[in-house]
Design a protein around this motif. Structure first.
Motif, PDB file in Angstrom:
ATOM      1  N   PRO A 335       0.816  -1.230   0.000  1.00 34.67           N
ATOM      2  CA  PRO A 335       0.000   0.000   0.000  1.00 34.67           C
ATOM      3  C   PRO A 335       0.840   1.266   0.000  1.00 34.67           C
ATOM      4  O   PRO A 335       0.413   2.289  -0.542  1.00 34.67           O
ATOM      5  CB  PRO A 335      -0.829  -0.126   1.289  1.00 34.67           C
ATOM      6  CG  PRO A 335      -0.072  -1.064   2.159  1.00 34.67           C
ATOM      7  CD  PRO A 335       0.602  -2.029   1.225  1.00 34.67           C
ATOM      8  N   ILE A 336       2.037   1.212   0.600  1.00 35.75           N
ATOM      9  CA  ILE A 336       2.908   2.391   0.588  1.00 35.75           C
ATOM     10  C   ILE A 336       3.370   2.676  -0.836  1.00 35.75           C
ATOM     11  O   ILE A 336       3.343   3.822  -1.304  1.00 35.75           O
ATOM     12  CB  ILE A 336       4.115   2.180   1.529  1.00 35.75           C
ATOM     13  CG1 ILE A 336       3.645   2.061   2.976  1.00 35.75           C
ATOM     14  CG2 ILE A 336       5.108   3.331   1.393  1.00 35.75           C
ATOM     15  CD1 ILE A 336       4.737   1.678   3.946  1.00 35.75           C
ATOM     16  N   ILE A 337       3.782   1.634  -1.539  1.00 37.41           N
ATOM     17  CA  ILE A 337       4.257   1.810  -2.917  1.00 37.41           C
ATOM     18  C   ILE A 337       3.152   2.397  -3.790  1.00 37.41           C
ATOM     19  O   ILE A 337       3.358   3.375  -4.519  1.00 37.41           O
ATOM     20  CB  ILE A 337       4.744   0.461  -3.489  1.00 37.41           C
ATOM     21  CG1 ILE A 337       6.033   0.032  -2.786  1.00 37.41           C
ATOM     22  CG2 ILE A 337       4.960   0.557  -4.992  1.00 37.41           C
ATOM     23  CD1 ILE A 337       6.442  -1.397  -3.073  1.00 37.41           C
ATOM     24  N   TYR A 338       1.954   1.804  -3.732  1.00 38.71           N
ATOM     25  CA  TYR A 338       0.859   2.310  -4.560  1.00 38.71           C
ATOM     26  C   TYR A 338       0.379   3.675  -4.080  1.00 38.71           C
ATOM     27  O   TYR A 338      -0.041   4.514  -4.891  1.00 38.71           O
ATOM     28  CB  TYR A 338      -0.289   1.305  -4.590  1.00 38.71           C
ATOM     29  CG  TYR A 338      -0.134   0.312  -5.720  1.00 38.71           C
ATOM     30  CD1 TYR A 338      -0.524   0.632  -7.008  1.00 38.71           C
ATOM     31  CD2 TYR A 338       0.441  -0.926  -5.497  1.00 38.71           C
ATOM     32  CE1 TYR A 338      -0.363  -0.267  -8.050  1.00 38.71           C
ATOM     33  CE2 TYR A 338       0.607  -1.835  -6.534  1.00 38.71           C
ATOM     34  CZ  TYR A 338       0.201  -1.498  -7.813  1.00 38.71           C
ATOM     35  OH  TYR A 338       0.373  -2.378  -8.850  1.00 38.71           O
ATOM     36  N   GLY A 339       0.425   3.924  -2.776  1.00 34.33           N
ATOM     37  CA  GLY A 339      -0.003   5.220  -2.270  1.00 34.33           C
ATOM     38  C   GLY A 339       0.931   6.346  -2.660  1.00 34.33           C
ATOM     39  O   GLY A 339       0.503   7.461  -2.942  1.00 34.33           O
ATOM     40  N   VAL A 340       2.236   6.062  -2.696  1.00 36.63           N
ATOM     41  CA  VAL A 340       3.225   7.093  -3.010  1.00 36.63           C
ATOM     42  C   VAL A 340       3.376   7.277  -4.516  1.00 36.63           C
ATOM     43  O   VAL A 340       3.470   8.399  -5.016  1.00 36.63           O
ATOM     44  CB  VAL A 340       4.583   6.735  -2.365  1.00 36.63           C
ATOM     45  CG1 VAL A 340       5.675   7.677  -2.860  1.00 36.63           C
ATOM     46  CG2 VAL A 340       4.480   6.795  -0.850  1.00 36.63           C
ATOM     47  N   ARG A 341       3.366   6.175  -5.275  1.00 31.82           N
ATOM     48  CA  ARG A 341       3.706   6.236  -6.692  1.00 31.82           C
ATOM     49  C   ARG A 341       2.492   6.384  -7.611  1.00 31.82           C
ATOM     50  O   ARG A 341       2.671   6.670  -8.799  1.00 31.82           O
ATOM     51  CB  ARG A 341       4.502   4.993  -7.089  1.00 31.82           C
ATOM     52  CG  ARG A 341       5.825   4.844  -6.345  1.00 31.82           C
ATOM     53  CD  ARG A 341       6.658   3.737  -6.963  1.00 31.82           C
ATOM     54  NE  ARG A 341       7.015   4.039  -8.332  1.00 31.82           N
ATOM     55  CZ  ARG A 341       8.065   4.765  -8.697  1.00 31.82           C
ATOM     56  NH1 ARG A 341       8.850   5.286  -7.780  1.00 31.82           N
ATOM     57  NH2 ARG A 341       8.330   4.970  -9.968  1.00 31.82           N
TER      58      ARG A 341
END
Length: 674
Positions: A335-341
Motif C-alpha cells: 500500500p505504501i508503494i501504490y499510495g506514493v507512486r
C-alpha cells in the motif's frame, strides 16, 4: 517409563531421520522446552508421547535461539502489522469512495489489499501471543487452518500479480481494446479464477498433512504452521507431500513468473517503440508501482527459498526470520508503494486533508506585528521524503499510545499495583501521552496532507504543552528517584513516608512547577513583534525557533530558556545523581551478591527510562550549541527523536522489566492450568 527424555534431551531416537535438517535443528534447540511451558496447563512430560496419530495440539517455538529477544523482535513485527492494516484499509477506502478509481487496475489492487490483510492476520496475532505471552500451544485443527490460509493466500497473491501484469499489458500494448477486454465481468472472472486456483492447489497440503501419523514430537521449530515444518514431524514417508510442494512451486509460482516476464517483455517492446523519451518515461511510469510490488514479493521469496534449500549451515533462527520477512514485508510495502507512486491515490488521499491556501511568495510579508498564522516547514530539506519519514514516526506514536494506555489500564484494574511507584508511573504515562499528542497529529498533517499552517495562538499553546510536559517529565523522574531512595535506604519508613496524600502533593508540585516555569515562554513570545517572516523551519512550535522570527532583541527569552535549563533540569539531574549515589552505597552494603542484584533490579527500569530521556536530550542540546555546520534537517530530526522516543520506550521498558506489570498483562490473555 519416564517420557521426559523423548522431549528434552539431545539424544537421537530410533525414529530420527538423520538426513533431515529439521531433526538436526530440533536436537539443537530442544533444551528450550524446559522453558516453553511455564504458563501452560499441560505437563511437559506428556507433550511428546509416541502413542498418538493426530495430536490435539502443536507447540510453536517462535524463533528458536532468540527466545530472550522475542519481546524486542515483536516491536518491529507489530509495527509492520499496524502499518499493513492501516495501509491496506486506506487503499480499500479510497478506491471505494473515489468513482474515478473504479477501474480494473484498482479492482486488482483491492484484491491485493484484501489478500495482504488476510495473509498478515493469519500469522501475526498468534506470533505476537508467542512473543508477548509465551502462548505457544496451537490446536491441531487451528494449525492446519493457519497452514491453509497462509499457503492459499500466497498463491492468490502471485495470481493477482499476474492479473495486474495482464492489465498493464493490455493498457500499453492494446490500449484501444482495453475497455472491451477488461470489463467488470472479465475482472470478476479473473478474480474468481485466482481464488479457485489458490484454494484447489493448496487443499492437498491439508489433506495430506491430516492423514500422516505424528508420533515423534509436537514441537514445531517455527513461528507459524509452515507446511514442511509440520509434515517433517510425521513418522511416515512424506515424499508425496514434498513432491507435491515442489509441483505447486513449479507449476504455480514458476508459470506465474514466466507469464509476468513475458508480459513485461512485450510491454518494454511497446515502450521502446514510442517516438519520444517523455512518452517512454510516462508510459513506463504506469508500470513502476507494479514492478516495485513484484520485486518486493519475489526477491524475499527467492532469498527464502535459496536459504532453505542451500543454506544448510545457516542458523535456524535466520531461516525463520527470513520466512517471516517474506510474509510480512510485502503486505506493509504494497500500500505504501501504490499510495506514493500512484497519482490518483495520492491526490485522493491529499484531498482528505486541508490543503494550504497560501502561496509561499505571500507568506513572508513584513507588515505585521502579531501574525495570524505561522507556517511549519516540517523537516526542511527533506520535503520529498516526508511520506517515508512519517512511517517510523506514526509507528512510534501508535506504540506510545498503546503502551501508555496499557500501563494505565493495568495499574487501574490491579489492586496490588496501587502503590506510590506505580502512581508515579501512571503520571509518567499521562505525561508521555500528552507530550507525543502535542506534536504528532500536526506533524503527520504536514507530512501527509501538506497542511503547514498553524494559528498563532495554537502555536503558542503547542509550545506551552511541549515545554511544560518536558519539565513535568523530568520532575516525575525525580519523584520516582525519591520513591526508590526511600524504598532502598529507608524501607521500614516507606509506607509512612510515601502515603497517598504525600504522592498527591508531589504530583501537584510537579504539575505546578512545570506550568509556572514555562508560562514566561508564552508571555514573552506573545509580546515580541514579528515583522520578518512567519515561516518556522521546524516540525512543531519550538520556543527558540519561534522567537528567532521576532524583529526585536530577544535576549531575555534566550536567557530565561537557559535559566530554566540550569535551574530545573540541571537541579533534577543533580538530585537523581545524589539519590543513586545513596542507592549504590546501600546496595553495596548488603551481604550477598544475590541480595545486591535483586535490590539493584528494582531500580533498573527507572535507570533505563532516565537514560532514554536524558541521552537524546543531551545529544540534542550539544548539537544545537556546537553543531554549527550540521544541516538544519538533522537538527530537526534529532529534536523530534528526543520528544518521540521516550514516550514509546517508557511503557515497553516498564512492561518488560517490571514483574508485576508483566505478570498482570499475561494474566489478561492466558489461562492458567488448574
Amino acid at each position: 517409563m519416564d517420557n521426559r527424555h523423548l522431549y528434552c534431551d539431545h539424544h537421537p531416537r530410533p525414529w530420527a531421520r538423520t538426513d533431515s535438517q529439521w531433526n538436526v535443528w530440533y536436537w539443537q534447540d530442544t533444551p528450550f522446552c524446559l522453558r516453553v511451558g511455564h504458563r501452560h496447563p499441560y505437563s511437559m512430560s506428556d507433550s511428546n508421547t509416541t502413542d498418538f496419530t493426530n495430536p490435539s495440539t502443536f507447540i510453536l517455538l517462535g524463533i528458536p535461539g532468540l527466545e530472550a529477544a522475542h519481546v524486542w523482535i515483536s516491536i518491529p513485527v507489530c509495527a509492520i502489522y499496524i502499518i499493513a492494516i492501516l495501509g491496506n484499509f486506506t487503499i480499500l477506502f479510497i478506491v471505494k469512495w473515489e468513482p474515478s478509481l473504479h477501474r480494473p487496475m484498482y479492482y486488482f489492487l483491492c484484491m491485493l489489499a484484501v489478500t495482504d490483510l488476510v495473509l498478515s492476520t493469519s500469522i501475526l496475532p498468534k506470533m505476537l501471543s508467542i512473543f508477548w505471552f509465551n502462548s505457544r500451544e496451537i490446536d491441531f485443527g487451528a494449525c492446519l487452518a493457519q497452514m491453509y490460509f497462509i499457503h492459499c493466500f500466497l498463491v492468490l497473491e502471485t495470481g493477482i500479480l499476474v492479473a495486474m501484469a495482464l492489465d498493464r499489458y493490455v493498457a500499453i500494448c492494446d490500449p484501444l481494446r482495453y475497455s472491451t477486454i477488461l470489463t467488470n465481468s472479465m475482472v470478476s472472472k479473473i478474480g474468481l479464477a485466482v481464488v479457485l486456483r489458490g484454494g484447489i492447489f493448496v487443499l492437498p497440503y491439508i489433506l495430506l498433512a491430516r492423514r500422516w501419523p505424528y508420533c515423534r514430537t509436537k514441537i514445531i521449530p517455527h513461528s507459524y504452521c509452515e507446511h514442511i515444518a509440520v509434515v517433517e514431524l510425521a513418522c511416515a514417508n512424506i515424499h508425496v507431500s514434498s513432491y507435491y510442494d515442489l509441483f505447486v512451486l513449479l507449476s504455480v509460482n514458476g508459470l506465474d513468473v514466466i507469464f509476468i516476464a513475458t508480459s513485461y517483455t512485450q510491454i518494454l517492446r511497446a515502450i521502446f517503440s514510442l517516438s519520444t523519451k517523455d512518452a517512454r518515461l510516462k508510459t513506463f511510469g504506469t508500470c513502476s508501482s507494479h514492478l516495485c510490488v513484484i520485486l518486493t514479493f519475489y526477491i524475499p521469496a527467492l532469498f527464502s527459498s535459496l536459504t532453505h534449500r542451500l543454506g544448510h549451515n545457516v542458523p535456524l533462527h535466520f531461516h525463520i526470520l527470513i520466512a517471516n520477512v517474506y510474509l510480512l514485508v510485502p503486505p506493509m510495502l504494497n500500500p505504501i508503494i501504490y499510495g506514493v507512486r500512484t497519482k490518483q491515490i495520492r491526490d485522493r488521499l491529499l484531498r482528505f486533508g486541508h490543503r494550504c491556501p497560501y502561496s509561499m511568495s505571500d507568506s513572508n510579508t513584513t507588515n505585521f506585528t502579531i501574525p495570524s498564522t505561522f507556517i511549519l516547514l516540517g523537516i526542511p530539506g527533506l520535503e520529498a521524503a516526508h511520506v517515508w519519514i512519517s512511517i517510523p514516526f506514526c509507528t512510534m506514536y501508535i506504540i506510545a499510545l498503546s503502551g501508555n494506555f496499557t500501563i494505565l489500564f493495568i495499574v487501574k484494574i490491579e489492586p496490588s499495583l496501587h502503590v506510590p511507584m506505580y502512581y508515579f508511573l501512571c503520571m509518567l504515562a499521562v505525561t508521555d501521552l500528552v507530550l507525543s499528542t502535542s506534536i504528532l497529529p500536526k506533524m503527520l498533517n504536514i507530512f501527509w496532507f501538506n497542511s503547514r499552517e498553524i494559528d498563532f495562538d495554537a502555536c503558542l499553546v503547542q509550545m506551552y504543552f511541549v515545554h511544560c510536559f518536558l519539565v513535568m517529565e523530568t520532575g516525575i523522574f525525580v519523584a520516582m528517584a525519591l520513591d526508590r531512595y526511600v524504598a532502598i535506604c529507608h524501607p521500614l519508613r516507606y509506607s509512612t513516608t510515601l502515603t497517598n496524600h504525600m504522592v498527591a502533593k508531589i504530583g501537584l508540585a510537579v504539575v505546578l512547577r512545570g506550568g509556572i516555569f514555562v508560562l514566561p515562554y508564552i508571555l514573552l513570545a506573545r509580546r515580541w513583534p514579528y515583522c520578518r517572516t512567519n515561516i518556522i523551519s521546524h516540525s512543531y512550535c519550538e520556543h527558540i525557533a519561534v522567537v528567532k522570527l521576532a524583529c526585536a532583541d530577544i535576549r531575555i527569552s534566550s536567557y530565561y530558556g537557559l535559566f530554566v535549563l540550569l535551574s530545573v533540569i540541571g537541579l533534577d539531574v543533580i538530585f537523581i545523581a545524589v539519590s543513586y549515589i545513596h542507592f549504590l552505597r546501600a546496595i553495596f552494603s548488603l551481604s550477598t551478591k544475590e541480595a545486591r542484584l535483586k535490590t539493584f533490579g528494582t531500580c533498573s527500569s527507572h535507570i533505563c527510562v532516565i537514560l532514554a530521556f536524558y541521552i537524546p536530550a543531551l545529544f540534542s542540546s550539544l548539537m544545537y550549541r556546537f553543531g554549527r555546520n550540521v544541516p538544519l534537517h538533522f537538527h530537526v530530526l534529532i529534536a523530534n527523536v528526543y520528544l518521540l522516543l521516550p514516550p514509546m520506550f517508557n511503557p515497553i521498558i516498564y512492561g518488560v522489566r517490571t514483574k508485576q506489570i508483566r505478570d498482570r498483562l499475561l494474566q489478561l490473555f492466558t489461562h492458567k492450568g488448574t
